[in-house]
Design a protein around this motif. Structure first.
Motif, PDB file in Angstrom:
ATOM      1  N   ARG A 191       8.980 -42.275  50.070  1.00 24.10           N
ATOM      2  CA  ARG A 191       9.826 -41.451  49.227  1.00 24.10           C
ATOM      3  C   ARG A 191      10.549 -42.291  48.179  1.00 24.10           C
ATOM      4  O   ARG A 191      11.627 -42.823  48.394  1.00 24.10           O
ATOM      5  CB  ARG A 191      10.846 -40.647  50.029  1.00 24.10           C
ATOM      6  CG  ARG A 191      10.225 -39.716  51.035  1.00 24.10           C
ATOM      7  CD  ARG A 191      10.739 -38.284  50.873  1.00 24.10           C
ATOM      8  NE  ARG A 191      10.518 -37.753  49.539  1.00 24.10           N
ATOM      9  CZ  ARG A 191      11.361 -36.938  48.906  1.00 24.10           C
ATOM     10  NH1 ARG A 191      12.483 -36.603  49.480  1.00 24.10           N
ATOM     11  NH2 ARG A 191      11.070 -36.492  47.713  1.00 24.10           N
ATOM     12  N   SER A 192       9.950 -42.387  47.021  1.00 23.71           N
ATOM     13  CA  SER A 192      10.517 -43.197  45.942  1.00 23.71           C
ATOM     14  C   SER A 192      10.168 -42.560  44.608  1.00 23.71           C
ATOM     15  O   SER A 192       9.008 -42.251  44.349  1.00 23.71           O
ATOM     16  CB  SER A 192       9.959 -44.623  46.005  1.00 23.71           C
ATOM     17  OG  SER A 192      10.425 -45.389  44.923  1.00 23.71           O
ATOM     18  N   GLY A 193      11.161 -42.369  43.764  1.00 25.40           N
ATOM     19  CA  GLY A 193      10.944 -41.721  42.492  1.00 25.40           C
ATOM     20  C   GLY A 193      10.360 -42.634  41.436  1.00 25.40           C
ATOM     21  O   GLY A 193      10.628 -43.831  41.414  1.00 25.40           O
ATOM     22  N   ARG A 239       1.963 -46.543  51.070  1.00 27.65           N
ATOM     23  CA  ARG A 239       2.847 -45.710  50.252  1.00 27.65           C
ATOM     24  C   ARG A 239       2.721 -44.279  50.740  1.00 27.65           C
ATOM     25  O   ARG A 239       1.628 -43.700  50.739  1.00 27.65           O
ATOM     26  CB  ARG A 239       2.435 -45.827  48.780  1.00 27.65           C
ATOM     27  CG  ARG A 239       3.183 -44.903  47.844  1.00 27.65           C
ATOM     28  CD  ARG A 239       4.618 -45.356  47.612  1.00 27.65           C
ATOM     29  NE  ARG A 239       5.198 -44.597  46.513  1.00 27.65           N
ATOM     30  CZ  ARG A 239       5.983 -43.544  46.662  1.00 27.65           C
ATOM     31  NH1 ARG A 239       6.294 -43.110  47.875  1.00 27.65           N
ATOM     32  NH2 ARG A 239       6.472 -42.928  45.609  1.00 27.65           N
ATOM     33  N   THR A 240       3.847 -43.664  51.156  1.00 25.17           N
ATOM     34  CA  THR A 240       3.792 -42.330  51.745  1.00 25.17           C
ATOM     35  C   THR A 240       4.825 -41.389  51.146  1.00 25.17           C
ATOM     36  O   THR A 240       5.877 -41.796  50.668  1.00 25.17           O
ATOM     37  CB  THR A 240       4.023 -42.388  53.270  1.00 25.17           C
ATOM     38  OG1 THR A 240       5.328 -42.907  53.538  1.00 25.17           O
ATOM     39  CG2 THR A 240       2.978 -43.257  53.945  1.00 25.17           C
ATOM     40  N   ASP A 279       8.022 -36.975  44.324  1.00 25.98           N
ATOM     41  CA  ASP A 279       7.862 -38.396  44.600  1.00 25.98           C
ATOM     42  C   ASP A 279       7.207 -39.137  43.434  1.00 25.98           C
ATOM     43  O   ASP A 279       6.911 -40.315  43.566  1.00 25.98           O
ATOM     44  CB  ASP A 279       7.008 -38.617  45.857  1.00 25.98           C
ATOM     45  CG  ASP A 279       7.869 -38.899  47.080  1.00 25.98           C
ATOM     46  OD1 ASP A 279       8.681 -38.035  47.399  1.00 25.98           O
ATOM     47  OD2 ASP A 279       7.730 -39.971  47.669  1.00 25.98           O
ATOM     48  N   ALA A 280       6.948 -38.480  42.327  1.00 23.39           N
ATOM     49  CA  ALA A 280       6.302 -39.101  41.171  1.00 23.39           C
ATOM     50  C   ALA A 280       5.014 -39.811  41.613  1.00 23.39           C
ATOM     51  O   ALA A 280       4.322 -39.345  42.500  1.00 23.39           O
ATOM     52  CB  ALA A 280       7.260 -40.034  40.459  1.00 23.39           C
ATOM     53  N   GLN A 281       4.694 -40.960  41.020  1.00 23.36           N
ATOM     54  CA  GLN A 281       3.451 -41.636  41.370  1.00 23.36           C
ATOM     55  C   GLN A 281       3.595 -42.423  42.678  1.00 23.36           C
ATOM     56  O   GLN A 281       4.651 -42.953  42.983  1.00 23.36           O
ATOM     57  CB  GLN A 281       3.037 -42.618  40.267  1.00 23.36           C
ATOM     58  CG  GLN A 281       2.859 -41.985  38.904  1.00 23.36           C
ATOM     59  CD  GLN A 281       4.105 -42.088  38.063  1.00 23.36           C
ATOM     60  OE1 GLN A 281       5.102 -42.651  38.487  1.00 23.36           O
ATOM     61  NE2 GLN A 281       4.055 -41.518  36.866  1.00 23.36           N
ATOM     62  N   GLY A 282       2.477 -42.526  43.383  1.00 24.52           N
ATOM     63  CA  GLY A 282       2.473 -43.388  44.551  1.00 24.52           C
ATOM     64  C   GLY A 282       2.478 -44.846  44.138  1.00 24.52           C
ATOM     65  O   GLY A 282       3.348 -45.620  44.524  1.00 24.52           O
ATOM     66  N   ILE A 283       1.466 -45.224  43.332  1.00 25.44           N
ATOM     67  CA  ILE A 283       1.354 -46.560  42.764  1.00 25.44           C
ATOM     68  C   ILE A 283       1.114 -46.406  41.271  1.00 25.44           C
ATOM     69  O   ILE A 283       0.310 -45.579  40.843  1.00 25.44           O
ATOM     70  CB  ILE A 283       0.199 -47.352  43.398  1.00 25.44           C
ATOM     71  CG1 ILE A 283       0.459 -47.566  44.890  1.00 25.44           C
ATOM     72  CG2 ILE A 283      -0.007 -48.693  42.703  1.00 25.44           C
ATOM     73  CD1 ILE A 283      -0.698 -48.215  45.636  1.00 25.44           C
ATOM     74  N   SER A 284       1.797 -47.200  40.465  1.00 25.99           N
ATOM     75  CA  SER A 284       1.675 -47.087  39.009  1.00 25.99           C
ATOM     76  C   SER A 284       1.396 -48.455  38.402  1.00 25.99           C
ATOM     77  O   SER A 284       2.093 -49.428  38.704  1.00 25.99           O
ATOM     78  CB  SER A 284       2.970 -46.508  38.419  1.00 25.99           C
ATOM     79  OG  SER A 284       2.889 -46.457  37.012  1.00 25.99           O
TER      80      SER A 284
END
Length: 357
Positions: free
Chosen positions: A278-280, A299-300, A316-321
């Motif tokens: 959970r990260s924006g 990443r969850t 949660d926007a993107q998982g990995i960017s």
């Protein structure tokens, strides 16, 4: 010798032999002699931490830094110092910022032992080169509300440093987020928390951040150039002003309002074996980097929603960017629970390899 000879107000030789209760009692010794040795049980009486062995040196009688040399009493240091040696209480109530900064300023490695409560900080602690910071106790940074938004202008800041290790099993959190949200109702990308990484590594070389747990924070860990995330074109990356060989590994970030772990304008750096939940705006984020890696991370999100709607609980926007970077490897990263954007590769990316995710 007579062990009951009085050497100060309410202090006798037997007490010195057995151990004094506090720094205040140490300073009550009258006319100490050169080479006199005393053991102090605790910096503050009754807390049983921050004490140590002191030897008196009359040539330093007018020196007082509050811990290492106190009116001529010279602390006998080992391979590290602790904030409690400088008066930090670690009780979850007292602001320990000044004491912690004094510990960092000694030139020694710094150790945060587990404490009865958290160490409280209210501004950025400045680090230096060639040091090890071990955080086994919890640290909470104080925030403030401005026009309804939360701000957290504090944390650990390393600028233009070499050879730093930040490690330990402690937990770092923001006070207002701890008090405001449960795990189930935590809102990300909701508050204007300001650009306030808890751990900020700026224009550094050979830095490792490992094992730390971040829980309910505005920003997590940022490796970047200069004062803040630096936006430029990838072809400028690689000069000596950029962070180089910086590694974030085995770190846990759970519930961050904005970025979890970020490499910005870095070279030959990596995010490895981390867990971000959970990260924006991108839990694992690489931007304007060269020869960097995101490998073997987890990443969850529990909601399966990658929406950009800032007002809904599930964002949660993107998982990995990965943005505007060159020679990037994204490998071995399970991304679970995102229905919109699990791995986002965009903007002038060159030679980006995405595999085994």
């Amino acid at each position: 010798t007579d062990t009951l000879v009085a050497v100060g107000e309410n202090v006798n030789q037997r007490q010195i032999n057995d151990g004094l209760e506090s720094i205040a009692q140490l300073l009550s010794i009258k006319n100490p002699r050169d080479g006199m040795r005393a053991y102090v049980k605790s910096y503050h009486e009754g807390l049983n931490k921050g004490g140590g062995t002191f030897i008196y040196d009359s040539s330093k009688a007018n020196v007082n830094d509050g811990s290492v040399i106190i009116n001529g009493w010279v602390r006998q240091l080992e391979d590290h110092v602790t904030p409690s040696m400088f008066g930090a209480k670690g009780d979850g109530v007292t602001d320990d910022t000044v004491a912690i900064q004094k510990a960092f300023d000694t030139g020694n490695n710094v150790f945060f032992p587990k404490s009865s409560g958290a160490y409280i900080i209210s501004s950025y602690i400045t680090g230096r080169s060639n040091m090890k910071v071990t955080i086994d106790g919890d640290i909470i940074r104080k925030g403030r509300m401005v026009d309804g938004d939360s701000f957290f202008p504090s944390g650990f800041d390393f600028y233009n440093c070499d050879n730093v290790l930040i490690t330990g099993n402690g937990r770092l959190s923001d006070d207002l987020l701890l008090s405001k949200y449960t795990d189930d109702n935590f809102l990300i990308m909701k508050w204007n928390t300001g650009y306030t990484p808890f751990i900020h590594v700026r224009s550094c070389r050979n830095v490792i951040v490992e094992k730390i747990k971040l829980y309910k924070v505005s920003f997590g860990i940022v490796v970047s150039r200069n004062d803040k995330a630096y936006y430029t074109s990838w072809d400028l990356v690689g000069t000596d002003i950029y962070p180089t060989n910086c590694i974030v590994r085995n770190v846990s970030v759970k519930y961050s309002v904005y970025l979890g772990i970020t490499l910005n304008s870095a070279t030959q750096s990596s995010i490895e074996n981390c867990y971000v939940h959970r990260s924006g705006d991108g839990g694992l984020h690489v931007q304007f980097c060269k020869q960097c890696k995101i490998v073997n991370n987890l990443r969850t999100s529990p909601y399966g929603d990658g929406s950009a709607n800032q007002d809904i609980l599930t964002n949660d926007a993107q998982g990995i960017s990965v943005e505007a970077s060159v020679d990037t490897l994204v490998d071995g990263n399970p991304v679970i629970g995102f229905s919109c954007t699990g791995i986002d590769i965009k903007y002038s990316r060159i030679n980006t390899t995405v595999s085994n995710n």
